[in-house]
Structures are given as structure tokens and as C-alpha cells.
Design an enzyme around this catalytic site. Structure first.
Site, mmCIF file in Angstrom:
data_model
loop_
_atom_site.group_PDB
_atom_site.id
_atom_site.type_symbol
_atom_site.label_atom_id
_atom_site.label_comp_id
_atom_site.label_asym_id
_atom_site.label_seq_id
_atom_site.Cartn_x
_atom_site.Cartn_y
_atom_site.Cartn_z
ATOM 1 N N GLY A 96 27.436 39.287 55.348
ATOM 2 C CA GLY A 96 28.821 39.667 55.630
ATOM 3 C C GLY A 96 29.341 40.517 54.485
ATOM 4 N N CYS A 133 55.114 33.258 43.855
ATOM 5 C CA CYS A 133 55.792 32.337 42.947
ATOM 6 C C CYS A 133 54.847 31.340 42.298
ATOM 7 C CB CYS A 133 56.902 31.628 43.699
ATOM 8 S SG CYS A 133 58.183 32.791 44.140
HETATM 9 N N1 LLP Z 1 26.125 32.808 57.442
HETATM 10 C C1 LLP Z 1 26.781 31.648 57.290
HETATM 11 C C2 LLP Z 1 26.342 30.477 58.044
HETATM 12 C C3 LLP Z 1 27.866 31.557 56.432
HETATM 13 O O1 LLP Z 1 28.495 30.405 56.286
HETATM 14 C C4 LLP Z 1 28.270 32.706 55.706
HETATM 15 C C5 LLP Z 1 29.408 32.638 54.795
HETATM 16 C C6 LLP Z 1 27.575 33.901 55.891
HETATM 17 C C7 LLP Z 1 26.497 33.913 56.758
HETATM 18 C C8 LLP Z 1 27.953 35.180 55.197
HETATM 19 O O2 LLP Z 1 27.885 35.097 53.822
HETATM 20 P P1 LLP Z 1 28.071 36.428 52.941
HETATM 21 O O3 LLP Z 1 26.891 37.338 53.202
HETATM 22 O O4 LLP Z 1 29.336 37.071 53.365
HETATM 23 O O5 LLP Z 1 28.136 35.934 51.538
HETATM 24 N N2 LLP Z 1 35.241 32.967 51.245
HETATM 25 C C9 LLP Z 1 34.140 33.021 50.297
HETATM 26 C C10 LLP Z 1 32.819 33.113 50.982
HETATM 27 C C11 LLP Z 1 32.600 32.022 51.982
HETATM 28 C C12 LLP Z 1 31.394 32.294 52.772
HETATM 29 C C13 LLP Z 1 31.296 31.388 53.917
HETATM 30 N N3 LLP Z 1 30.123 31.587 54.669
HETATM 31 C C14 LLP Z 1 34.349 34.194 49.356
HETATM 32 O O6 LLP Z 1 35.368 34.866 49.443
HETATM 33 O O7 LLP Z 1 33.532 34.416 48.453
#
Ligand code: LLP
Length: 461
Positions: A316, A389
Site C-alpha cells: 500500500g 488544541c
Molecule cells: N496487507 C495487510 C493485511 C495489512 O494489514 C496492511 C497494512 C497492508 C497489506 C499494507 O501495508 P503497507 O504496504 O501499506 O505497509 N497506519 C499505519 C500502517 C498500518 C498498516 C495496516 N496494515 C501507518 O500509517 O504507518
């Protein structure tokens, strides 16, 4: 942190990794989308001058470089040739992006009814959608099965029962993967690590739950188990975590073949590929990652004497993260005295933790640049903060900005595409910013700014 004395005599406190730039007006290309450049100090993206762009849409605004997004999607598709690449929509999703993903030949990972709705609205082929989540409701499962989603990644024994009921009621056979926990401590922030034992996701391989889950799915007529799924966490640079996970997951995969008589055709290695937020980070090319992951999996399959399953991944952040930046307008500038005689320049912008919670939530580092003009002032060590805030409302903890930074200047923060807009909130009744796609000198609002009417629409008095 170390005391810092700039050539101009300025004293401040900076993290050890942050170096004063030779030219404070210059961009660090690795942090920006491919079309980003400065001309006379003015930031241009997609062939458009950022000040002109935001004159139309106002600030704060997320600016998404369409060609850069597509190029990163293709780099994963081509680098991981032979794999299925699922774009993880949780990083950022809207109908335009879902369409780009499909046009570039990627599949899509969703994890909620809302994300599924966006994907279907965009016309994504449901067979190419994977559906995640540790607590999907019966209603959500029903909608997903009914829509014809290709694979549902089950995460609990309750869900297996729930999904089997839904498939029975709808009289269909549903493709399923089992989310497993490999017991790996990924080197990342603990909130975004997902493969150690003490967290909510998946079935533990070590405890035997993962094997039990696979056998229960296989026992259900309406469920078709295609493989195991392992996602070890996010913002990871070192493939050693995937290596340990792959070894454990493939051992289970082989055991299911021998003991349950089912050679699973697929295996998903998850997402989590890191990006450069600052000069501290040094991500690998997708093709290099592919080579490393393929070598790990094929080597382990050879050791186990099993066929290599069809592989998939779910990036992602690495696709959308660097493709987007956030543009803010400076409202106030304040110099604050620190212990030991140092000072820190606080630059307040017109957004903050409502459009980027990652700094507060994960202690994330970001970088930024003055986007609207050239400056010949000596750099000062600045902290870019929002207008909310609380004192934790920080966007960029430490960055060198020109010492004459002033109200009305535009500041742009790169790398905000992943989990910026998607985790944005209405804290303090902030209106979530628009996403403006830029390409070939043209801008298109693909998600509009929220309005006060949007906010009040749910306030039914
Ligand atoms: N597949 C699964 C099952 C996941 O849970 C996630 C991310 C991805 C793929 C994609 O991961 P990526 O390639 O984007 O790292 N909010 C956090 C990240 C949480 C990710 C949750 N799952 C942040 O802003 O760093």
C-alpha cells in the site's frame, strides 16, 4: 539529539541524522514524486506550480502525482512478475485511485465495507478483490460474498463459522485464505508490527491454531481454501522478517499438504515495504525486493520438497506514499527558548494532526520544504506544527527551513500519500482536505474538501 550550530551562528537541537542542507531551497528527490521539482524556489508537481494549484483549491491540500502513482504500481506489477499484486486500499482509496489500480493490472485489498463499496463503485472486478479484517460482521461478509469477492482472508474461528453460514445461505463456494501469525518481531513501530504473538491479527502457527483453522475451512463445503496469508507489519526495510515468516508459513503450508491432503495453490506474503520519509530511509526497488522474496520462498520450498505456490503481495504505502504530498499555508512563526540556550522555531500551519496523525501516533519523521518562493536566508531548525488544541499536534518534528519563513508562505510535506488522508479526522471539527490529482500540467480534484454542511449533516440535533 545533538546541539547544532549553523554556519549562520544559529544554535538548536536536532536529531543526529538530520544534516543542515547545503541549499535549503533544494529538494531531496528520493522523498518526492518523480515530477516534483523547484523552479526559482517554487515547487512544481505534475507540471504545475504549487502556488497556482492551491490558489484554486486552497490549503491544506493533498497533491497526488498520478503518473508517479501509476509508475510505482507498474514497478510492483513488473518487478513482481508472476505474482499477483494487491494494492492495499487502506493506505489511500477513492474511486479514481481504484480505477488506476485496475488499469495498471493490479488487484485490490480492502478491509471494510466502505472500501469495498468504493472499489465496486469504481468498477473493480470483484474477483480481483481480497477482503481483510479481524472482525468482519455477518452483514459485511454477506455483502462481500454476494458481490463475488475473490478471496476473503479469515482471521478467527468465529469468522470461519460466520462465513460458512453466509456461503451456505447464498449457495456459493467462497474463496478463502487463512491469516496466520508467524511469531516474527518485525523491525518497525510496535503499533504497525503484526506478526508477533501478542496482538490481535491472525491464527498463531506456534500454538497450532493456524493448522486448526485450515482444517476447519477445508471441512466446510462452501469454503474453498486457496492458501495462507502472512503480513508481518509495515514500513519494513529488512527482508529478514519475511525470511523467518516465510520459513514458518511454508512449513505449515507443507504440513497441510501432507496431513490434510490438500496442496494449497497460493501463498500471500503481505505488504509492508518501507518508503523514504527522510534521508534516514533507504528503500529497495520492487524488482530487488521481488528477487529477494522469491529466492527466500523458492529456497524454502526446495528444502521442504514442495512445489512453489502462486505468490501474491499487498503493498500500500510503497505505491501511494511517495506519490502524494501535503501543502499547507504558514500562519504563525514563533521562536521558543529551549534548555541550554538553544531555540526552536515553531512554524504553525493550517492543518495538523487531523490530516496527518502519523507523527503523533507513531513518532514518525517527515521532511518539508518552502514551496512558494526562493529564500537566501540562513536555515533554521524548525518544527512544523498544526492548529489543533494539543501540543502533540506536530507534522514535522525537525527540519531545516529558511530563517525568513513567514506567514503566507507555503510549506509542502512529501510522502503523505499513505495513511494521511485515510487516517484523517475531523478533530476540532476540522474539514478534511481535498486530494488533487495532477498530471501533464492539469489538476483534477478527485476528493473534494469537506464543507461545514458535511460536518453538520450527521449532527441531527
Ligand atoms: N496487507 C495487510 C493485511 C495489512 O494489514 C496492511 C497494512 C497492508 C497489506 C499494507 O501495508 P503497507 O504496504 O501499506 O505497509 N497506519 C499505519 C500502517 C498500518 C498498516 C495496516 N496494515 C501507518 O500509517 O504507518
Amino acid at each position: 539529539m545533538s546541539a547544532h550550530v549553523s554556519p549562520g551562528g544559529f544554535t538548536g537541537t536536532s536529531p543526529v541524522w538530520l544534516r543542515e542542507p547545503a541549499d535549503v531551497n533544494a529538494l531531496v528527490p528520493a522523498l518526492w514524486s518523480a515530477s516534483a521539482r523547484k523552479a526559482d524556489g517554487v515547487l512544481h508537481i505534475g507540471g504545475l506550480a504549487v502556488p497556482d494549484l492551491v490558489a484554486d483549491v486552497n490549503t491544506p491540500a493533498y497533491v497526488l502525482d498520478e503518473d508517479d502513482f501509476r509508475a510505482r504500481a507498474r514497478a510492483f506489477r513488473d518487478g513482481f512478475a508472476g505474482y499477483d499484486v494487491y494494492y492495499a486500499g487502506k493506505a489511500f482509496l477513492c474511486t479514481s485511485v481504484a480505477r488506476w489500480v485496475a488499469e495498471e493490472g493490479l488487484c485490490l485489498d480492502v478491509c471494510s465495507d466502505g472500501e469495498l463499496t468504493v472499489a465496486l463503485r469504481a468498477g473493480v472486478d470483484p474477483v480481483r478483490i481480497g477482503y481483510h479484517g479481524n472482525n468482519k460482521t455477518a452483514m459485511e461478509l454477506r455483502r462481500a460474498v454476494d458481490a463475488g469477492v475473490g478471496r476473503i482472508i479469515v482471521d478467527s474461528f468465529h469468522e470461519i463459522e460466520r462465513l460458512a453460514d453466509v456461503a451456505r445461505q447464498l449457495g456459493v463456494t467462497q474463496g478463502v485464505m487463512v491469516r496466520v501469525t508467524a511469531g516474527v518481531e518485525a523491525h518497525t513501530h510496535e503499533f504497525i508490527a503484526t506478526a508477533h504473538e501478542d496482538q490481535k491479527f491472525g491464527f498463531s502457527i506456534a500454538s497450532g491454531d493456524a493448522f486448526e483453522a485450515a482444517s476447519r475451512v477445508l471441512a466446510e463445503d462452501g469454503l474453498d481454501l486457496s492458501g495462507l496469508h502472512s503480513h508481518i507489519g509495515s514500513q519494513i526495510f529488512d527482508t529478514s522478517g519475511w525470511e523467518v515468516a516465510a520459513r514458518r508459513v511454508l512449513a505449515l503450508h507443507a504440513r497441510i499438504g501432507t496431513e490434510l491432503g490438500r496442496v494449497l495453490p497460493e501463498l500471500d506474503l503481505g505488504g509492508g515495504f518501507g518508503i523514504a520519509y527522510t534521508t534516514q530511509d533507504d528503500p529497495s526497488d520492487p524488482a530487488v525486493l521481488a528477487e529477494q522474496l522469491t529466492k527466500i520462498v523458492t529456497g524454502e520450498c526446495a528444502v521442504l520438497g514442495i512445489a512453489v505456490p502462486h505468490l501474491s503481495i499487498e503493498p500500500g504505502r510503497a505505491i501511494v506514499g511517495p506519490a502524494m504530498c501535503t501543502v499547507y499555508t504558514v500562519g504563525t512563526v514563533k521562536e521558543v527558548a529551549l534548555d541550554g540556550g538553544a531555540t526552536r522555531t515553531y512554524v504553525s500551519v493550517d492543518g495538523g494532526m487531523s490530516d496527518n496523525i502519523r507523527t503523533a501516533l507513531y513518532d514518525a519523521d517527515y521532511s518539508c520544504t518552502l514551496a512558494s518562493r526562493v529564500s537566501s536566508a540562513a536555515p533554521v531548525l524548525a518544527r512544523v506544527v498544526g492548529k489543533h488544541c494539543e501540543s502533540g499536534d506536530i507534522v514535522v518534528k525537525d527540519e531545516f527551513l529558511p530563517g525568513d519563513i513567514a506567514p503566507g508562505d507555503l510549506v509542502a510535506v512529501p510522502g503523505t500519500g499513505a495513511y494521511g488522508r485515510s487516517m484523517a479526522s475531523n478533530y476540532n471539527h476540522a474539514l478534511r482536505p481535498p486530494v488533487v490529482a495532477v498530471k501533464d500540467g492539469r489538476a483534477r480534484v478527485i476528493v473534494r474538501r469537506e464543507t461545514v454542511d458535511d460536518l453538520l449533516a450527521t449532527d441531527v440535533g
